[in-house]
Design a protein around this motif. Structure first.
Motif, PDB file in Angstrom:
ATOM      1  N   SER A 100     -11.886   4.314  15.335  1.00  6.80           N
ATOM      2  CA  SER A 100     -12.421   5.195  16.376  1.00  6.80           C
ATOM      3  C   SER A 100     -12.411   4.552  17.751  1.00  6.80           C
ATOM      4  CB  SER A 100     -13.852   5.606  16.027  1.00  6.80           C
ATOM      5  OG  SER A 100     -14.694   4.460  15.942  1.00  6.80           O
ATOM      6  N   ARG A 101     -12.011   3.274  17.806  1.00  5.21           N
ATOM      7  CA  ARG A 101     -11.970   2.565  19.088  1.00  5.21           C
ATOM      8  C   ARG A 101     -10.538   2.198  19.459  1.00  5.21           C
ATOM      9  NH1 ARG A 101     -15.890   2.027  22.664  1.00  5.21           N
ATOM     10  NH2 ARG A 101     -15.792  -0.236  22.851  1.00  5.21           N
ATOM     11  N   THR A 102      -9.593   3.056  19.092  1.00  4.97           N
ATOM     12  CA  THR A 102      -8.190   2.899  19.471  1.00  4.97           C
ATOM     13  C   THR A 102      -7.726   4.186  20.118  1.00  4.97           C
ATOM     14  OG1 THR A 102      -7.795   1.423  17.592  1.00  4.97           O
ATOM     15  CG2 THR A 102      -5.859   2.350  18.672  1.00  4.97           C
ATOM     16  N   PHE A 103      -7.048   4.062  21.253  1.00  2.00           N
ATOM     17  CA  PHE A 103      -6.647   5.226  22.027  1.00  2.00           C
ATOM     18  C   PHE A 103      -5.188   5.084  22.449  1.00  2.00           C
ATOM     19  CE2 PHE A 103     -11.115   4.284  22.571  1.00  2.00           C
ATOM     20  CZ  PHE A 103     -11.721   5.495  22.238  1.00  2.00           C
ATOM     21  N   ASN A 104      -4.533   6.215  22.581  1.00  2.00           N
ATOM     22  CA  ASN A 104      -3.102   6.211  22.885  1.00  2.00           C
ATOM     23  C   ASN A 104      -2.787   5.960  24.347  1.00  2.00           C
ATOM     24  OD1 ASN A 104      -1.638   6.946  20.292  1.00  2.00           O
ATOM     25  ND2 ASN A 104      -3.210   8.528  20.347  1.00  2.00           N
ATOM     26  N   GLY A 105      -3.780   6.064  25.219  1.00  2.00           N
ATOM     27  CA  GLY A 105      -3.533   5.826  26.631  1.00  2.00           C
ATOM     28  C   GLY A 105      -4.796   5.960  27.442  1.00  2.00           C
ATOM     29  N   PRO A 106      -4.733   5.615  28.721  1.00  2.00           N
ATOM     30  CA  PRO A 106      -5.907   5.626  29.590  1.00  2.00           C
ATOM     31  C   PRO A 106      -6.586   6.987  29.713  1.00  2.00           C
ATOM     32  CG  PRO A 106      -4.091   4.436  30.611  1.00  2.00           C
ATOM     33  CD  PRO A 106      -3.534   5.098  29.400  1.00  2.00           C
ATOM     34  N   SER A 107      -5.826   8.078  29.577  1.00  2.00           N
ATOM     35  CA  SER A 107      -6.403   9.412  29.739  1.00  2.00           C
ATOM     36  C   SER A 107      -7.430   9.734  28.652  1.00  2.00           C
ATOM     37  CB  SER A 107      -5.306  10.479  29.737  1.00  2.00           C
ATOM     38  OG  SER A 107      -4.621  10.493  28.492  1.00  2.00           O
ATOM     39  N   GLU A 108      -7.390   9.019  27.526  1.00  2.00           N
ATOM     40  CA  GLU A 108      -8.314   9.272  26.424  1.00  2.00           C
ATOM     41  C   GLU A 108      -9.580   8.428  26.509  1.00  2.00           C
ATOM     42  OE1 GLU A 108      -6.368   8.664  22.711  1.00  2.00           O
ATOM     43  OE2 GLU A 108      -4.672   9.972  23.169  1.00  2.00           O
ATOM     44  N   VAL A 109      -9.656   7.539  27.489  1.00  4.83           N
ATOM     45  CA  VAL A 109     -10.694   6.506  27.511  1.00  4.83           C
ATOM     46  C   VAL A 109     -11.718   6.749  28.620  1.00  4.83           C
ATOM     47  CG1 VAL A 109     -11.079   4.039  27.891  1.00  4.83           C
ATOM     48  CG2 VAL A 109      -9.148   4.792  26.523  1.00  4.83           C
ATOM     49  N   ASN A 110     -12.973   6.475  28.295  1.00  5.84           N
ATOM     50  CA  ASN A 110     -14.022   6.391  29.308  1.00  5.84           C
ATOM     51  C   ASN A 110     -13.810   5.077  30.047  1.00  5.84           C
ATOM     52  OD1 ASN A 110     -16.326   6.035  30.832  1.00  5.84           O
ATOM     53  ND2 ASN A 110     -17.762   6.407  29.151  1.00  5.84           N
ATOM     54  N   ILE A 111     -13.431   5.149  31.318  1.00  2.00           N
ATOM     55  CA  ILE A 111     -13.036   3.963  32.065  1.00  2.00           C
ATOM     56  C   ILE A 111     -14.136   2.910  32.109  1.00  2.00           C
ATOM     57  CG2 ILE A 111     -13.787   4.761  34.338  1.00  2.00           C
ATOM     58  CD1 ILE A 111     -10.444   2.999  33.570  1.00  2.00           C
ATOM     59  N   ALA A 112     -15.382   3.338  31.967  1.00  2.00           N
ATOM     60  CA  ALA A 112     -16.494   2.390  32.001  1.00  2.00           C
ATOM     61  C   ALA A 112     -16.479   1.468  30.787  1.00  2.00           C
ATOM     62  CB  ALA A 112     -17.815   3.140  32.077  1.00  2.00           C
ATOM     63  N   GLU A 113     -15.826   1.884  29.699  1.00  4.78           N
ATOM     64  CA  GLU A 113     -15.772   1.080  28.483  1.00  4.78           C
ATOM     65  C   GLU A 113     -14.590   0.122  28.468  1.00  4.78           C
ATOM     66  OE1 GLU A 113     -16.774   2.998  24.682  1.00  4.78           O
ATOM     67  OE2 GLU A 113     -16.709   4.880  25.803  1.00  4.78           O
ATOM     68  N   LEU A 114     -13.725   0.215  29.463  1.00  4.29           N
ATOM     69  CA  LEU A 114     -12.522  -0.615  29.523  1.00  4.29           C
ATOM     70  C   LEU A 114     -12.801  -1.905  30.282  1.00  4.29           C
ATOM     71  CD1 LEU A 114      -9.433  -0.929  29.046  1.00  4.29           C
ATOM     72  CD2 LEU A 114      -9.095   0.355  31.165  1.00  4.29           C
ATOM     73  N   GLY A 165       3.995   0.545  25.560  1.00  4.69           N
ATOM     74  CA  GLY A 165       2.784  -0.276  25.662  1.00  4.69           C
ATOM     75  C   GLY A 165       1.601   0.369  26.336  1.00  4.69           C
ATOM     76  N   SER A 166       1.241   1.580  25.962  1.00  4.75           N
ATOM     77  CA  SER A 166       0.164   2.290  26.654  1.00  4.75           C
ATOM     78  C   SER A 166      -1.179   2.240  25.945  1.00  4.75           C
ATOM     79  CB  SER A 166       0.556   3.763  26.830  1.00  4.75           C
ATOM     80  OG  SER A 166       0.606   4.426  25.565  1.00  4.75           O
ATOM     81  N   MET A 167      -1.248   1.703  24.738  1.00  2.00           N
ATOM     82  CA  MET A 167      -2.449   1.856  23.931  1.00  2.00           C
ATOM     83  C   MET A 167      -3.604   0.965  24.385  1.00  2.00           C
ATOM     84  SD  MET A 167      -0.803   2.445  20.133  1.00  2.00           S
ATOM     85  CE  MET A 167      -2.349   2.988  19.401  1.00  2.00           C
ATOM     86  N   ILE A 168      -4.798   1.425  24.086  1.00  2.00           N
ATOM     87  CA  ILE A 168      -6.040   0.743  24.433  1.00  2.00           C
ATOM     88  C   ILE A 168      -6.886   0.662  23.169  1.00  2.00           C
ATOM     89  CG2 ILE A 168      -8.202   0.970  25.729  1.00  2.00           C
ATOM     90  CD1 ILE A 168      -6.520   2.275  27.979  1.00  2.00           C
ATOM     91  N   ALA A 169      -7.498  -0.493  22.919  1.00  2.00           N
ATOM     92  CA  ALA A 169      -8.257  -0.641  21.677  1.00  2.00           C
ATOM     93  C   ALA A 169      -9.247  -1.786  21.791  1.00  2.00           C
ATOM     94  CB  ALA A 169      -7.303  -0.889  20.500  1.00  2.00           C
ATOM     95  N   SER A 170     -10.164  -1.822  20.834  1.00  2.00           N
ATOM     96  CA  SER A 170     -11.049  -2.975  20.688  1.00  2.00           C
ATOM     97  C   SER A 170     -10.350  -4.017  19.823  1.00  2.00           C
ATOM     98  CB  SER A 170     -12.362  -2.558  20.032  1.00  2.00           C
ATOM     99  OG  SER A 170     -12.141  -2.168  18.682  1.00  2.00           O
ATOM    100  N   ALA A 171     -10.794  -5.261  19.921  1.00  2.00           N
ATOM    101  CA  ALA A 171     -10.210  -6.325  19.104  1.00  2.00           C
ATOM    102  C   ALA A 171     -10.414  -6.041  17.621  1.00  2.00           C
ATOM    103  CB  ALA A 171     -10.835  -7.668  19.483  1.00  2.00           C
ATOM    104  N   GLU A 172     -11.573  -5.502  17.259  1.00  2.00           N
ATOM    105  CA  GLU A 172     -11.838  -5.210  15.847  1.00  2.00           C
ATOM    106  C   GLU A 172     -10.884  -4.153  15.308  1.00  2.00           C
ATOM    107  OE1 GLU A 172     -15.558  -4.327  12.839  1.00  2.00           O
ATOM    108  OE2 GLU A 172     -15.791  -3.835  14.971  1.00  2.00           O
TER     109      GLU A 172
END
Length: 348
Positions: free
Chosen positions: A224-238, A260-267
């Motif tokens: 639940s902490r993996t996203f396909n790109g910045p548009s899916e993310v709350n910028i405050a969490e990045l 290379g657009s994905m955003i995720a947590s280390a876990e």
């Protein structure tokens, strides 16, 4: 006991000396000093020391065998507000994204919706006249970086300070360029390959490959902490991102496209990487296809962010390292830190 031959004994003496000399001659001196310094007693001590080497923040995730994951962090998530580094922060994982693209490709090949022997001209005929050898470049070659297609980020006019906001704009920097080599004659890493794979996936599916990855890779693993790109993310969490020699925060800089657009947590990255390596993500046929076309580990680098995701089978351990600094000698430093963490894990 019989002594080793004289030449072997001499090599055992001089090879470490040669290694030390190479570090001083070719590695940045700070990284060289770190490499040669005694190991600390713990991973946390190593991270605390790493911040002294021009890194803003560092996050490390370790998951060994059946043990619960371990989380480490040092430095700042945001250096302007002095917000401490958070091991659960979201991070731009850059080219680690290619592992997810390759996994999606393997699944679609197994489902016979794609063929590894299908050519670029067959899949994307609208681009056939803009890519040299399109008639003989196969999907397999694209995945394996054996296409010879020019890497769009190597274009001297690539606008690093004003990144494109659509993958089609990125692709323009990789089109109408001479081939680096004939198809399958060599290997050269090219982000353009994965932009093209993203287009092939979209066209084959009839919808975005982002949705496919979410439904067939992320959701089954509970990521639940993996996203396909910045548009899916709350910028405050990045996490903020910084580049040596540049004062601003790079986290709002756009990064789009399958390269290379994905955003995720280390876990989340660690969970994905273990599943990719142990076969629990893909079925037997998909796993065999994946193993024949791509690697099981990756690094990532975009302005402001560098990352390493590797599984170490000899100690059955996944280690993910995120650093929110790029530029200068930071990459060499991050590699040295990662290597020292692995040494510490071997000593357990």
């Amino acid at each position: 006991m019989k002594k080793a031959p004289l030449t072997t004994r001499i090599l055992r003496i001089i090879m470490p000396l040669i290694a030390v000399l190479c570090i001083y001659l070719w590695a940045p001196w700070q990284a060289g000093l770190m490499y040669l310094s005694p190991l600390p007693d713990s991973i946390q001590e190593q991270l605390d020391d790493a911040i002294k080497y021009d890194l803003d923040g560092i996050v490390v995730y370790v998951q060994q065998a059946d043990n619960a994951p371990e989380f480490y962090a040092a430095g700042f998530n945001n250096r302007d507000t002095k917000t401490p580094a958070d091991p659960h922060v979201l991070f731009k994982i850059a080219s680690i994204s290619k592992l997810y693209i390759a996994a999606a490709t393997a699944k679609l090949v197994a489902a016979q919706r794609l063929s590894l022997d299908g050519t670029l001209a067959e899949y994307l005929p609208e681009l056939a006249n803009r890519i040299e050898h399109a008639q003989s470049i196969t999907l397999r070659m694209l995945v394996q970086h054996r296409s010879g297609i020019f890497n769009f980020t190597d274009d001297p006019d690539f606008p690093w300070d004003n990144m494109p906001t659509h993958s089609s704009e990125l692709l323009e920097f990789g089109l109408d360029k001479p081939a680096e080599f004939a198809p399958d004659e060599s290997y050269q890493y090219s982000n353009t390959n994965y932009l093209l794979i993203g287009n092939i996936l979209d066209k084959t599916l009839g919808y975005s490959h982002h949705r496919y990855i979410t439904e067939h890779i992320l959701m089954p693993l509970g990521l639940s902490r993996t996203f396909n790109g910045p548009s899916e993310v709350n910028i405050a969490e990045l996490s903020s991102g910084y580049s040596i020699g540049y004062d601003g925060d790079l986290k709002t800089q756009p990064h789009v496209g399958a390269s290379g657009s994905m955003i995720a947590s280390a876990e989340d990255v660690g969970t994905f990487l273990r599943a990719l390596n142990d076969g629990s993500l893909l079925n037997e046929q998909e796993q065999a296809i994946y193993a024949s076309i791509y690697v099981f580990e990756h690094t990532g680098l975009v302005p402001g962010y560098s990352s390493i995701a590797r599984y170490h089978p000899d100690i059955d351990t996944v280690v993910i390292q995120f650093v929110n600094t790029s530029g200068g000698n930071s990459w060499t430093t991050t590699e040295v830190i990662y290597g020292r963490i692995i040494k510490l894990l071997h000593q357990r």
